[in-house]
Design a protein around this motif. Structure first.
Motif, PDB file in Angstrom:
ATOM      1  N   TRP A   1      -2.175  32.013  16.025  1.00 11.10           N
ATOM      2  CA  TRP A   1      -3.249  31.017  15.953  1.00 11.10           C
ATOM      3  C   TRP A   1      -4.121  31.067  17.202  1.00 11.10           C
ATOM      4  O   TRP A   1      -5.282  30.696  17.165  1.00 11.10           O
TER       5      TRP A   1
ATOM      6  N   LYS B   1      -0.574  25.516  16.004  1.00 10.92           N
ATOM      7  CA  LYS B   1       0.335  25.604  14.860  1.00 10.92           C
ATOM      8  C   LYS B   1       1.751  25.455  15.402  1.00 10.92           C
ATOM      9  O   LYS B   1       2.050  25.932  16.505  1.00 10.92           O
ATOM     10  N   PRO B   2       2.612  24.806  14.653  1.00  9.92           N
ATOM     11  CA  PRO B   2       3.992  24.657  15.126  1.00  9.92           C
ATOM     12  C   PRO B   2       4.690  26.015  15.266  1.00  9.92           C
ATOM     13  O   PRO B   2       4.368  26.974  14.558  1.00  9.92           O
ATOM     14  N   GLU B   3       5.634  26.063  16.178  1.00  8.37           N
ATOM     15  CA  GLU B   3       6.386  27.297  16.436  1.00  8.37           C
ATOM     16  C   GLU B   3       7.035  27.833  15.165  1.00  8.37           C
ATOM     17  O   GLU B   3       7.059  29.044  14.932  1.00  8.37           O
ATOM     18  N   SER B   4       7.523  26.931  14.315  1.00  6.23           N
ATOM     19  CA  SER B   4       8.214  27.367  13.098  1.00  6.23           C
ATOM     20  C   SER B   4       7.293  28.092  12.113  1.00  6.23           C
ATOM     21  O   SER B   4       7.718  29.011  11.424  1.00  6.23           O
ATOM     22  N   SER B   5       6.038  27.700  12.057  1.00  3.93           N
ATOM     23  CA  SER B   5       5.125  28.343  11.111  1.00  3.93           C
ATOM     24  C   SER B   5       4.358  29.520  11.723  1.00  3.93           C
ATOM     25  O   SER B   5       3.753  30.306  10.997  1.00  3.93           O
ATOM     26  N   ASP B   6       4.378  29.643  13.057  1.00  2.00           N
ATOM     27  CA  ASP B   6       3.661  30.732  13.714  1.00  2.00           C
ATOM     28  C   ASP B   6       4.433  31.205  14.952  1.00  2.00           C
ATOM     29  O   ASP B   6       3.989  31.014  16.081  1.00  2.00           O
ATOM     30  N   PRO B   7       5.603  31.839  14.737  1.00  2.00           N
ATOM     31  CA  PRO B   7       6.428  32.237  15.879  1.00  2.00           C
ATOM     32  C   PRO B   7       5.773  33.306  16.769  1.00  2.00           C
ATOM     33  O   PRO B   7       6.105  33.429  17.937  1.00  2.00           O
TER      34      PRO B   7
ATOM     35  N   HIS C   1       2.589  33.285  17.534  1.00  2.00           N
ATOM     36  CA  HIS C   1       1.432  32.620  18.175  1.00  2.00           C
ATOM     37  C   HIS C   1       0.108  33.291  17.811  1.00  2.00           C
ATOM     38  O   HIS C   1      -0.764  33.459  18.643  1.00  2.00           O
TER      39      HIS C   1
END
Length: 140
Positions: free
Chosen positions: A134, A124-130, A132
């Motif tokens: 996922w 998942k991109p950093e912006s949507s899952d800061p 981590h």
């Protein structure tokens, strides 16, 4: 190529009953695939104790060559490491996902880059899952 998925990788696997070497060649693999009862027996042994959806996914969702590779891999793991049902189910899900991601291309033709491409697609991109989160998520 995914090491360990194919017994033709010159890995010596022992039959647990008579301890004889049982390397499966490409011709023997084709014979198993063409004989539905042997193919079904391998799938059933690999998915024994798991829900029927795992056997059905291996029979219907991916190519027979990849399904047989997964079954052989799971059977080797069961013999060598006595893996749990849950771990076996996760491995089956991941390998089916890998096969699906590459349009059911044979595992034999996959490279390290192909595998990494599939794994990177799960990020998942950093912006949507800061945080981590996922990373600990299982594949469905």
């Amino acid at each position: 190529m995914i090491k360990g998925l194919y017994k033709s990788d010159k890995c010596d696997h022992r039959d647990q009953h008579n301890h004889s070497s049982s390397v499966i060649t490409y011709d023997e693999e084709s014979d198993i695939i063409n004989n539905n009862s042997l193919f079904d027996q391998k799938i059933d042994l690999a998915t024994d104790g798991s829900g029927s959806q795992f056997a059905n996914r291996l029979r219907k969702k991916i190519s027979k060559h990849n399904a047989l590779a997964i079954a052989n891999y799971i059977l080797s793991m069961k013999t060598e490491a006595n893996i749990s049902h849950l771990y076996r189910e996760v491995v089956i899900k991941i390998l089916i996902k890998l096969s699906d991601f590459h349009n059911y291309r044979s595992f034999k033709t996959m490279t390290r880059e192909d595998i990494l491409l599939c794994l990177d697609s799960l990020r998942k991109p950093e912006s949507s899952d800061p945080m981590h989160r996922w990373i600990g998520t299982t594949i469905s």
